[in-house]
Each structure stands twice: as C-alpha cells, then as structure tokens.
Design a protein around this motif. Sequence first.
Motif, PDB file in Angstrom:
ATOM      1  N   ALA A  78      14.668  17.554 -15.007  1.00 61.46           N
ATOM      2  CA  ALA A  78      13.370  18.223 -14.869  1.00 61.46           C
ATOM      3  C   ALA A  78      12.472  17.467 -13.889  1.00 61.46           C
ATOM      4  O   ALA A  78      11.774  18.080 -13.070  1.00 61.46           O
ATOM      5  N   ILE A  79      12.504  16.139 -13.948  1.00 58.47           N
ATOM      6  CA  ILE A  79      11.703  15.338 -13.021  1.00 58.47           C
ATOM      7  C   ILE A  79      12.191  15.537 -11.589  1.00 58.47           C
ATOM      8  O   ILE A  79      11.395  15.757 -10.672  1.00 58.47           O
ATOM      9  N   PHE A  80      13.509  15.471 -11.377  1.00 60.99           N
ATOM     10  CA  PHE A  80      14.052  15.668 -10.033  1.00 60.99           C
ATOM     11  C   PHE A  80      13.737  17.064  -9.514  1.00 60.99           C
ATOM     12  O   PHE A  80      13.423  17.250  -8.343  1.00 60.99           O
ATOM     13  N   ARG A  81      13.792  18.064 -10.385  1.00 64.15           N
ATOM     14  CA  ARG A  81      13.463  19.434  -9.991  1.00 64.15           C
ATOM     15  C   ARG A  81      12.015  19.511  -9.526  1.00 64.15           C
ATOM     16  O   ARG A  81      11.707  20.129  -8.501  1.00 64.15           O
ATOM     17  N   GLN A  82      11.108  18.867 -10.260  1.00 69.57           N
ATOM     18  CA  GLN A  82       9.694  18.826  -9.851  1.00 69.57           C
ATOM     19  C   GLN A  82       9.551  18.207  -8.471  1.00 69.57           C
ATOM     20  O   GLN A  82       8.811  18.700  -7.632  1.00 69.57           O
ATOM     21  N   MET A  83      10.246  17.109  -8.257  1.00 77.08           N
ATOM     22  CA  MET A  83      10.134  16.412  -6.977  1.00 77.08           C
ATOM     23  C   MET A  83      10.706  17.263  -5.835  1.00 77.08           C
ATOM     24  O   MET A  83      10.149  17.285  -4.735  1.00 77.08           O
ATOM     25  N   LEU A  84      11.792  17.969  -6.091  1.00 77.52           N
ATOM     26  CA  LEU A  84      12.410  18.795  -5.053  1.00 77.52           C
ATOM     27  C   LEU A  84      11.578  20.029  -4.708  1.00 77.52           C
ATOM     28  O   LEU A  84      11.744  20.610  -3.636  1.00 77.52           O
ATOM     29  N   GLU A  85      10.700  20.443  -5.613  1.00 77.55           N
ATOM     30  CA  GLU A  85       9.851  21.607  -5.357  1.00 77.55           C
ATOM     31  C   GLU A  85       8.666  21.291  -4.450  1.00 77.55           C
ATOM     32  O   GLU A  85       7.999  22.195  -3.959  1.00 77.55           O
ATOM     33  N   ILE A  86       8.414  20.037  -4.213  1.00 79.08           N
ATOM     34  CA  ILE A  86       7.279  19.630  -3.373  1.00 79.08           C
ATOM     35  C   ILE A  86       7.625  19.892  -1.919  1.00 79.08           C
ATOM     36  O   ILE A  86       8.675  19.494  -1.424  1.00 79.08           O
TER      37      ILE A  86
ATOM     38  N   ARG B 153       0.631  12.166  -9.904  1.00 69.74           N
ATOM     39  CA  ARG B 153      -0.096  13.442  -9.841  1.00 69.74           C
ATOM     40  C   ARG B 153       0.775  14.632 -10.217  1.00 69.74           C
ATOM     41  O   ARG B 153       0.258  15.695 -10.550  1.00 69.74           O
ATOM     42  N   ILE B 154       2.088  14.482 -10.140  1.00 73.35           N
ATOM     43  CA  ILE B 154       2.961  15.619 -10.470  1.00 73.35           C
ATOM     44  C   ILE B 154       3.529  15.485 -11.876  1.00 73.35           C
ATOM     45  O   ILE B 154       4.617  15.950 -12.160  1.00 73.35           O
ATOM     46  N   ALA B 155       2.772  14.829 -12.742  1.00 69.41           N
ATOM     47  CA  ALA B 155       3.073  14.740 -14.173  1.00 69.41           C
ATOM     48  C   ALA B 155       4.336  13.959 -14.482  1.00 69.41           C
ATOM     49  O   ALA B 155       4.991  14.217 -15.472  1.00 69.41           O
ATOM     50  N   ILE B 156       4.678  13.006 -13.640  1.00 69.16           N
ATOM     51  CA  ILE B 156       5.777  12.102 -13.943  1.00 69.16           C
ATOM     52  C   ILE B 156       5.124  10.789 -14.373  1.00 69.16           C
ATOM     53  O   ILE B 156       4.286  10.244 -13.654  1.00 69.16           O
TER      54      ILE B 156
ATOM     55  N   ASP C 183       0.829  -1.208   0.000  1.00 65.74           N
ATOM     56  CA  ASP C 183       0.000   0.000   0.000  1.00 65.74           C
ATOM     57  C   ASP C 183       0.864   1.260   0.000  1.00 65.74           C
ATOM     58  O   ASP C 183       0.496   2.269  -0.583  1.00 65.74           O
ATOM     59  N   GLY C 184       2.039   1.203   0.612  1.00 67.37           N
ATOM     60  CA  GLY C 184       2.962   2.344   0.570  1.00 67.37           C
ATOM     61  C   GLY C 184       3.503   2.581  -0.832  1.00 67.37           C
ATOM     62  O   GLY C 184       3.621   3.709  -1.283  1.00 67.37           O
ATOM     63  N   GLU C 185       3.805   1.491  -1.547  1.00 69.49           N
ATOM     64  CA  GLU C 185       4.268   1.618  -2.929  1.00 69.49           C
ATOM     65  C   GLU C 185       3.163   2.179  -3.820  1.00 69.49           C
ATOM     66  O   GLU C 185       3.421   2.995  -4.700  1.00 69.49           O
ATOM     67  N   VAL C 186       1.926   1.747  -3.577  1.00 75.78           N
ATOM     68  CA  VAL C 186       0.786   2.270  -4.340  1.00 75.78           C
ATOM     69  C   VAL C 186       0.636   3.766  -4.073  1.00 75.78           C
ATOM     70  O   VAL C 186       0.426   4.556  -5.001  1.00 75.78           O
ATOM     71  N   ALA C 187       0.766   4.170  -2.814  1.00 70.73           N
ATOM     72  CA  ALA C 187       0.645   5.594  -2.461  1.00 70.73           C
ATOM     73  C   ALA C 187       1.711   6.418  -3.181  1.00 70.73           C
ATOM     74  O   ALA C 187       1.414   7.496  -3.712  1.00 70.73           O
ATOM     75  N   VAL C 188       2.929   5.924  -3.215  1.00 64.41           N
ATOM     76  CA  VAL C 188       4.011   6.652  -3.899  1.00 64.41           C
ATOM     77  C   VAL C 188       3.706   6.779  -5.386  1.00 64.41           C
ATOM     78  O   VAL C 188       3.859   7.863  -5.971  1.00 64.41           O
ATOM     79  N   LEU C 189       3.253   5.701  -6.025  1.00 61.35           N
ATOM     80  CA  LEU C 189       2.928   5.772  -7.451  1.00 61.35           C
ATOM     81  C   LEU C 189       1.799   6.766  -7.718  1.00 61.35           C
ATOM     82  O   LEU C 189       1.857   7.541  -8.676  1.00 61.35           O
ATOM     83  N   HIS C 190       0.757   6.762  -6.877  1.00 63.42           N
ATOM     84  CA  HIS C 190      -0.344   7.728  -7.040  1.00 63.42           C
ATOM     85  C   HIS C 190       0.181   9.155  -6.900  1.00 63.42           C
ATOM     86  O   HIS C 190      -0.169  10.032  -7.680  1.00 63.42           O
ATOM     87  N   PHE C 191       1.003   9.394  -5.898  1.00 65.30           N
ATOM     88  CA  PHE C 191       1.523  10.733  -5.646  1.00 65.30           C
ATOM     89  C   PHE C 191       2.416  11.203  -6.784  1.00 65.30           C
ATOM     90  O   PHE C 191       2.243  12.306  -7.312  1.00 65.30           O
TER      91      PHE C 191
END
Length: 180
Positions: free
Chosen positions: A148-156, A93-96, A82-90
Amino acid sequence: SHSSDRSDSSSVVYQHEPFTIFCSRILDLAASNWPDSDVNGFCAERLSGGGFFASSASHDRTSAGETRYIVRIPRFDSAKVDGEVAVLHFVGRIAIPVPTVITFDKTAGNALGLLYMIQNWIVGTDLSSCFPGLNHGQKASIARELSAIFRQMLEIRSSTGGRLVLDSEKGAVRIAPLSQ
C-alpha cells in the motif's frame, strides 16, 4: 584508552573520535538547541547502524518523563542532509509514517562540527531484527502494508523531473531541476 572508547564501527572503520569524547559534543549540541533545558538532564548513547540516541528528562516531557531523539550524522562527505530532510517532509505528507525532523544543520558550524539531523525517537522494533521471528500471517500483513505504501508512492506524479529540495524561505518541499 578504555576498551569502551574504541569501536569496530565508526571510531575505527571511519576514523572517528572515540564515543566518550564525541558524547560531550552531542550534549553541547543539545544544550545549544534547547538552552532552557538542564544539560545534566540529557544523556547520549551510541546506536548500532551509526546513529546516536539522545534523551532529555527535562525538555518536552512525555508521559514517561523522558523525550528521546535520534541524532543522525552522515558518514560521508557527499551526504546532503537538507535533501534527506526534504525527502522525510515529502514522504510524511503522503501519510507514510516517518520521524519528525526537529532540527538539522547542513554545515559544520555547530557544536558537533559536523552536518547533522535530529529526529524524534519512534518507539518500536526495527523490522529487520524482528521479521525472522514473525509467523506467516504477520509477514503477509507487513507485505500488504508495504504494498500500500509503495502504491501511494507510485501514484505521485510531477510535470517536471528533478530532486526534492527544502525551500529555505517557505520550509516547503519543491522539485528542483537536477542541475541545481
């Protein structure tokens, strides 16, 4: 025992049952998830890296007439599906681009008798196998995309620390304190 029944991966190293036996349980799982489908239309095969591929010629047909899924089964008892599912959903959502989770079970109370996650199959080639053959420009393009993906993740940002969890009532992702 057939030589194809044994594997130097999960069957031997992790003391799992032979794939030929396990395959029938994957097909039972497919039938229980899609009861209106013809079980004879499903097939399953082992993937390198510990996943399993299941396809259906009769459920949610694509233009090629086949729908493909990945059945992910954790190797270790400490896994939190369920934690892996949560990470994939999250992350999705940020366009990755991530695979869609079709269904999952965080218990062993199912046709497999194991925790599992079923994801849609994403067509393509894994980066680790094709990267050595790419030219410099292609590798630079991948580096820019990953940047670009890492930048998106770091902005969260979040006002609380914790881990991502799936809210079972809402189907949404939330941050839970590490003590939960």
